[in-house]
Design a protein around this motif. Structure first.
Motif, mmCIF file in Angstrom:
data_model
loop_
_atom_site.group_PDB
_atom_site.id
_atom_site.type_symbol
_atom_site.label_atom_id
_atom_site.label_comp_id
_atom_site.label_asym_id
_atom_site.label_seq_id
_atom_site.Cartn_x
_atom_site.Cartn_y
_atom_site.Cartn_z
ATOM 1 N N GLN A 50 38.498 10.806 12.218
ATOM 2 C CA GLN A 50 37.539 10.761 11.118
ATOM 3 C C GLN A 50 38.184 10.212 9.845
ATOM 4 O O GLN A 50 37.540 9.494 9.077
ATOM 5 C CB GLN A 50 36.976 12.153 10.861
ATOM 6 C CG GLN A 50 35.968 12.605 11.911
ATOM 7 C CD GLN A 50 35.525 14.035 11.688
ATOM 8 O OE1 GLN A 50 36.352 14.937 11.610
ATOM 9 N NE2 GLN A 50 34.233 14.248 11.591
ATOM 10 N N GLN A 51 39.447 10.557 9.630
ATOM 11 C CA GLN A 51 40.133 10.050 8.441
ATOM 12 C C GLN A 51 40.204 8.524 8.433
ATOM 13 O O GLN A 51 40.238 7.909 7.378
ATOM 14 C CB GLN A 51 41.551 10.627 8.348
ATOM 15 C CG GLN A 51 41.594 12.049 7.811
ATOM 16 C CD GLN A 51 43.005 12.541 7.626
ATOM 17 O OE1 GLN A 51 43.898 12.236 8.412
ATOM 18 N NE2 GLN A 51 43.226 13.318 6.576
ATOM 19 N N LEU A 52 40.213 7.941 9.622
ATOM 20 C CA LEU A 52 40.257 6.478 9.739
ATOM 21 C C LEU A 52 38.866 5.859 9.729
ATOM 22 O O LEU A 52 38.713 4.648 9.904
ATOM 23 C CB LEU A 52 40.990 6.085 11.021
ATOM 24 C CG LEU A 52 42.484 6.440 11.068
ATOM 25 C CD1 LEU A 52 43.049 6.198 12.455
ATOM 26 C CD2 LEU A 52 43.250 5.621 10.025
ATOM 27 N N GLY A 53 37.844 6.691 9.542
ATOM 28 C CA GLY A 53 36.472 6.190 9.486
ATOM 29 C C GLY A 53 35.927 5.770 10.837
ATOM 30 O O GLY A 53 35.069 4.887 10.922
ATOM 31 N N LEU A 54 36.374 6.429 11.918
ATOM 32 C CA LEU A 54 36.002 6.008 13.262
ATOM 33 C C LEU A 54 34.857 6.808 13.875
ATOM 34 O O LEU A 54 34.488 6.567 15.023
ATOM 35 C CB LEU A 54 37.223 6.080 14.181
ATOM 36 C CG LEU A 54 38.339 5.078 13.856
ATOM 37 C CD1 LEU A 54 39.573 5.350 14.708
ATOM 38 C CD2 LEU A 54 37.845 3.642 14.063
ATOM 39 N N ALA A 55 34.293 7.761 13.155
ATOM 40 C CA ALA A 55 33.148 8.508 13.681
ATOM 41 C C ALA A 55 32.006 7.543 13.987
ATOM 42 O O ALA A 55 31.663 6.685 13.178
ATOM 43 C CB ALA A 55 32.704 9.559 12.679
ATOM 44 N N ASN A 136 46.403 13.895 8.638
ATOM 45 C CA ASN A 136 47.105 13.945 7.359
ATOM 46 C C ASN A 136 46.504 15.050 6.494
ATOM 47 O O ASN A 136 45.466 14.861 5.864
ATOM 48 C CB ASN A 136 47.017 12.590 6.654
ATOM 49 C CG ASN A 136 47.751 12.579 5.331
ATOM 50 O OD1 ASN A 136 48.473 13.530 5.000
ATOM 51 N ND2 ASN A 136 47.588 11.510 4.568
ATOM 52 N N ALA A 137 47.176 16.193 6.461
ATOM 53 C CA ALA A 137 46.659 17.344 5.715
ATOM 54 C C ALA A 137 46.653 17.095 4.210
ATOM 55 O O ALA A 137 45.958 17.792 3.462
ATOM 56 C CB ALA A 137 47.491 18.583 6.037
ATOM 57 N N ALA A 138 47.431 16.119 3.760
ATOM 58 C CA ALA A 138 47.466 15.812 2.336
ATOM 59 C C ALA A 138 46.185 15.118 1.869
ATOM 60 O O ALA A 138 45.902 15.042 0.680
ATOM 61 C CB ALA A 138 48.673 14.930 2.018
ATOM 62 N N ASP A 139 45.421 14.624 2.812
ATOM 63 C CA ASP A 139 44.150 13.967 2.502
ATOM 64 C C ASP A 139 43.058 14.685 3.280
ATOM 65 O O ASP A 139 42.522 14.171 4.260
ATOM 66 C CB ASP A 139 44.219 12.486 2.891
ATOM 67 C CG ASP A 139 42.952 11.731 2.509
ATOM 68 O OD1 ASP A 139 42.206 12.227 1.641
ATOM 69 O OD2 ASP A 139 42.719 10.656 3.084
#
Length: 260
Positions: A50-55, A136-139
């Motif tokens: 999801q962080q990579l916008g792959l949803a 990435n827990a920082a984001d």
């Protein structure tokens, strides 16, 4: 009330409780995975994607039968993306062709496939990601943030025929089809553990594996068919889902060992 595989995974987590649900082997050692650990791993990989916008995107998966393959497959479906299943026998040119035909946005690969995936001449901005991709827990991102909501008739998985008599063909499966394969209960008897040695990129492979979890049994992941007797002895499954070609191999090996 189940509308997609995400809903099935949520129900399965509640059903499984604290029990051990998966076994696999690292060399000669058996590794046991509890339900809390498995679903935590699925969530973490879901968040990483999801962080990579792959949803909602098309995500390829290529590799052997491993624990990471199963986590990746469930994570892709968990975020409403479409899982595109590739054989580990694919060459770089074939991977590039499949990526173009199926509009891949990313491809998840196991370590042994890194070379062939990185050599593939992929068109466009396609993420090449190791299966062990971390969150990435920082984001921070919420589990439901940007998750693509799908319905029963929406596309969930693309796999390919073997192409033994002609060019292979893509087969599209909806959420409804995957849920039907996961949740059926017509085996006729209860079993404690299934040995999964059929390739996960085939329908029989991943469907029977997920069905095992839904039936409350333990999934024993067999990475390589040539070690089938080691798996039987060490993980002690009492059920094997097989196709005729696999049974022929087992019979031939038994005859060679003069134990048939």
């Amino acid at each position: 009330n189940l509308q997609n595989v995400h809903d099935v995974l949520k129900a399965l987590e509640l059903q499984s409780g604290e029990r051990n649900i998966i076994k696999y082997m690292v060399k000669t050692e058996v590794v046991t995975v509890s339900a809390p650990r498995f679903f935590a791993d699925v969530r973490q990989r879901s968040l990483a994607l999801q962080q990579l916008g792959l949803a909602g995107n098309h995500i390829g998966i290529i590799g052997k039968n491993t624990y990471d393959w199963m986590v990746s497959f469930c994570a892709v479906l968990n975020i409403g993306a479409v899982a595109v299943l590739l054989s580990q026998e694919e060459r770089s040119a074939e991977i590039a062709e499949i990526a173009d035909d199926t509009d891949l946005n990313a491809i998840l690969y196991d370590p042994e496939m890194e070379g062939v995936v990185c050599q593939a001449k992929l068109q466009g901005d396609i993420h090449r990601l190791p299966m062990q991709i971390g969150y990435n827990a920082a984001d921070p991102i919420q589990e439901t943030q940007n998750r693509h909501r799908t319905g029963l008739n929406d596309l969930a998985c693309i796999l390919f025929t073997s192409g033994t008599t002609a060019k292979r063909k893509a087969v599209m499966l909806s959420n409804r089809s995957l849920i039907a394969g996961m949740c059926y209960d017509d085996i006729g008897y209860q079993f404690e553990a299934q040995l999964a040695v059929l390739p996960f990129h085939h329908l029989e492979g991943f469907s029977s594996a997920l069905n095992t979890l839904c039936l409350g049994a333990t999934l024993c992941i067999g990475e390589n068919l040539k070690y089938i007797y080691r798996y039987l002895e060490s993980m002690k499954p009492d059920y094997l889902f097989a196709v005729p070609s696999l049974l022929h191999i087992i019979v031939r090996k038994l005859k060679q060992a003069d134990t048939y």
